[in-house]
Each structure stands twice: as structure tokens, then as C-alpha cells.
Design a protein around this motif. Sequence first.
Motif, short mmCIF file in Angstrom:
data_model
loop_
_atom_site.label_atom_id
_atom_site.label_comp_id
_atom_site.label_asym_id
_atom_site.label_seq_id
_atom_site.Cartn_x
_atom_site.Cartn_y
_atom_site.Cartn_z
N GLU A 41 0.84 -1.21 0.00
CA GLU A 41 0.00 0.00 0.00
C GLU A 41 0.87 1.26 0.00
O GLU A 41 0.58 2.22 -0.70
CB GLU A 41 -0.94 -0.02 1.22
CG GLU A 41 -1.80 1.22 1.35
CD GLU A 41 -2.85 1.37 0.24
OE1 GLU A 41 -3.47 2.44 0.18
OE2 GLU A 41 -3.05 0.44 -0.56
N LYS A 42 1.94 1.25 0.78
CA LYS A 42 2.85 2.40 0.79
C LYS A 42 3.43 2.63 -0.61
O LYS A 42 3.47 3.76 -1.10
CB LYS A 42 3.98 2.19 1.80
CG LYS A 42 4.94 3.37 1.86
CD LYS A 42 6.02 3.18 2.91
CE LYS A 42 6.98 4.37 2.92
NZ LYS A 42 8.04 4.22 3.90
N ALA A 43 3.85 1.55 -1.28
CA ALA A 43 4.40 1.67 -2.64
C ALA A 43 3.33 2.21 -3.58
O ALA A 43 3.62 3.07 -4.43
CB ALA A 43 4.91 0.31 -3.11
N ARG A 44 2.11 1.72 -3.45
CA ARG A 44 1.02 2.21 -4.31
C ARG A 44 0.79 3.69 -4.10
O ARG A 44 0.66 4.46 -5.05
CB ARG A 44 -0.26 1.42 -4.04
CG ARG A 44 -1.38 1.73 -5.05
CD ARG A 44 -2.70 1.09 -4.63
NE ARG A 44 -3.26 1.68 -3.43
CZ ARG A 44 -3.82 2.90 -3.37
NH1 ARG A 44 -3.87 3.67 -4.42
NH2 ARG A 44 -4.31 3.34 -2.22
N LEU A 45 0.75 4.12 -2.84
CA LEU A 45 0.53 5.54 -2.52
C LEU A 45 1.65 6.43 -3.05
O LEU A 45 1.44 7.60 -3.36
CB LEU A 45 0.36 5.73 -1.01
CG LEU A 45 -0.92 5.16 -0.41
CD1 LEU A 45 -0.86 5.20 1.12
CD2 LEU A 45 -2.14 5.90 -0.93
N LEU A 46 2.87 5.88 -3.15
CA LEU A 46 4.00 6.64 -3.69
C LEU A 46 4.03 6.62 -5.22
O LEU A 46 4.92 7.23 -5.82
CB LEU A 46 5.31 6.08 -3.13
CG LEU A 46 5.57 6.36 -1.65
CD1 LEU A 46 6.71 5.50 -1.13
CD2 LEU A 46 5.86 7.84 -1.44
N GLY A 47 3.10 5.90 -5.83
CA GLY A 47 3.05 5.84 -7.28
C GLY A 47 4.00 4.82 -7.89
O GLY A 47 4.27 4.86 -9.09
N PHE A 48 4.53 3.92 -7.09
CA PHE A 48 5.41 2.87 -7.59
C PHE A 48 4.59 1.89 -8.43
O PHE A 48 3.38 1.81 -8.32
CB PHE A 48 6.10 2.13 -6.46
CG PHE A 48 7.09 2.96 -5.67
CD1 PHE A 48 7.33 4.31 -5.94
CD2 PHE A 48 7.80 2.39 -4.64
CE1 PHE A 48 8.24 5.05 -5.21
CE2 PHE A 48 8.72 3.12 -3.90
CZ PHE A 48 8.94 4.45 -4.18
N GLY A 49 5.28 1.09 -9.25
CA GLY A 49 4.62 0.14 -10.15
C GLY A 49 3.84 -0.93 -9.41
O GLY A 49 4.08 -1.22 -8.24
N GLU A 50 2.92 -1.54 -10.15
CA GLU A 50 2.06 -2.58 -9.61
C GLU A 50 2.88 -3.71 -8.98
O GLU A 50 3.88 -4.16 -9.54
CB GLU A 50 1.21 -3.16 -10.74
CG GLU A 50 0.30 -4.28 -10.29
CD GLU A 50 -0.48 -4.90 -11.44
OE1 GLU A 50 -1.09 -5.94 -11.22
OE2 GLU A 50 -0.46 -4.34 -12.55
N GLY A 51 2.47 -4.12 -7.80
CA GLY A 51 3.12 -5.24 -7.12
C GLY A 51 4.42 -4.90 -6.43
O GLY A 51 5.07 -5.79 -5.87
N SER A 52 4.83 -3.64 -6.46
CA SER A 52 6.07 -3.24 -5.76
C SER A 52 5.79 -3.06 -4.27
O SER A 52 4.65 -2.84 -3.86
CB SER A 52 6.62 -1.95 -6.34
OG SER A 52 7.14 -2.19 -7.63
N SER A 53 6.86 -3.16 -3.47
CA SER A 53 6.71 -2.96 -2.03
C SER A 53 7.90 -2.17 -1.51
O SER A 53 8.98 -2.21 -2.09
CB SER A 53 6.59 -4.30 -1.29
OG SER A 53 7.81 -5.00 -1.32
N VAL A 54 7.66 -1.45 -0.42
CA VAL A 54 8.71 -0.66 0.21
C VAL A 54 8.49 -0.67 1.72
O VAL A 54 7.38 -0.44 2.20
CB VAL A 54 8.76 0.78 -0.36
CG1 VAL A 54 7.44 1.52 -0.18
CG2 VAL A 54 9.90 1.58 0.25
N TYR A 55 9.53 -0.99 2.45
CA TYR A 55 9.44 -1.01 3.90
C TYR A 55 9.21 0.39 4.45
O TYR A 55 9.66 1.38 3.88
CB TYR A 55 10.72 -1.59 4.52
CG TYR A 55 10.74 -3.10 4.56
CD1 TYR A 55 10.43 -3.78 5.73
CD2 TYR A 55 11.05 -3.83 3.42
CE1 TYR A 55 10.44 -5.16 5.76
CE2 TYR A 55 11.07 -5.21 3.46
CZ TYR A 55 10.76 -5.87 4.62
OH TYR A 55 10.77 -7.24 4.67
N ASP A 56 8.54 0.46 5.60
CA ASP A 56 8.26 1.75 6.22
C ASP A 56 9.54 2.46 6.64
O ASP A 56 9.59 3.68 6.65
CB ASP A 56 7.33 1.58 7.42
CG ASP A 56 6.88 2.93 7.96
OD1 ASP A 56 6.29 3.69 7.18
OD2 ASP A 56 7.17 3.23 9.13
N SER A 57 10.60 1.71 6.95
CA SER A 57 11.85 2.32 7.41
C SER A 57 12.65 2.96 6.27
O SER A 57 13.66 3.59 6.52
CB SER A 57 12.71 1.28 8.12
OG SER A 57 12.97 0.19 7.26
#
Length: 179
Positions: A41-57
Motif C-alpha cells: 500500500e505504501k508503494a502504491r501511494l507513492l506511485g510505484f509500479g504494480e506489485g512493488s513494495s517498500v518497507y516503512d523504514s
Amino acid sequence: MGQPSDLISDLRALFTREMEVVRNQWNRALPFADYIVDRWEKARLLGFGEGSSVYDSALILGNVKVGAHTWIGPFTVLDGSGGLEIGAYCSVSAGVQIYTHDTVQWAVSGGKRGPERATVRIGNRCYIGPNVIISKGVSIGDGCVIGANSFVNRDIPSGMKAWGSPARLRGPVPHPEES
């Protein structure tokens, strides 16, 4: 809203419950925020590509573009102040720092000059090992592997592996069907 002690008790209960789930499913423990912030969800909110993920840290600054199905690990720095593009199906390991600016000229000029900025581009299907540092203006081609603890201060052509400080080309990346 309840008393602060109620909120703290609720947060502790949430942490305990979520930690048990993660330990049982993946045999690991995470920083508290990663139990409540959904990486996808964080990756989606940042406009990253579908299925990407990014840690909160992860610290994300400026204009950062990330392709589909890319994993951004914990405790990373993605400086997009000069423009940062990361392709699809990349793995950016824990502790990676990617910089698109530096303040060398600002410091040595006593503040008379500003920061220097240059875009960093990372192609598709790249693996960036833990604790790699990538400096401003670098391009890494498609299908590259960058070894752990490397300092990348020059371009890396597609299909190559590199490591060291500074990173040096070490040969082609073998394709899975070849190994």
C-alpha cells in the motif's frame, strides 16, 4: 479516544498479535511500524509500479520512480532530489543508499555554491546487494548484479555483475537457463 495508557495497551496488544503471525509464517521479527504499515500500500501511494513494495523504514526523498514488482528493502535511502528511476523486477536490499545529489561544492565553497544533482537510473531485473551506495549520475543497465557493500560511482552496462569499493566489472551475469 481513550486514555493514553489505553492506547499504549492497545498498541502493545497489536504488536504482540502481529509479531506472532509474522514469526509463525516467516520466522522473523520486524520493526514496529512494519507491522502496521502495509509495504504494498505504501508503494502504491507513492506511485510505484504494480506489485512493488517498500518497507516503512525506507527514507524516500524527491522524485523517485519505481517499476512493477520491485522490492525496496528496509533501512534504505532513495534520494530522488535529482531524479531516480528504478526498473521492474528489481531487488534493492537492506541498507542500500542511492544518492542523486551531493553537497561537496557547497561545503568546500563555504556555501557559495549549491548542491550538484544528477539522475540515477537502474534498469529492469537488477539485484542491488545489502549496504550498496550508488552516487549521483550513475546508470545501471538491465539485468545487473551489484555485490554487497559496494560503492558504485560509474555506469554499469546491462548484464554485468560488479562489486567492490569502487565497484568494478567482474563479468557477465549468468542467465538462469545457463546454470
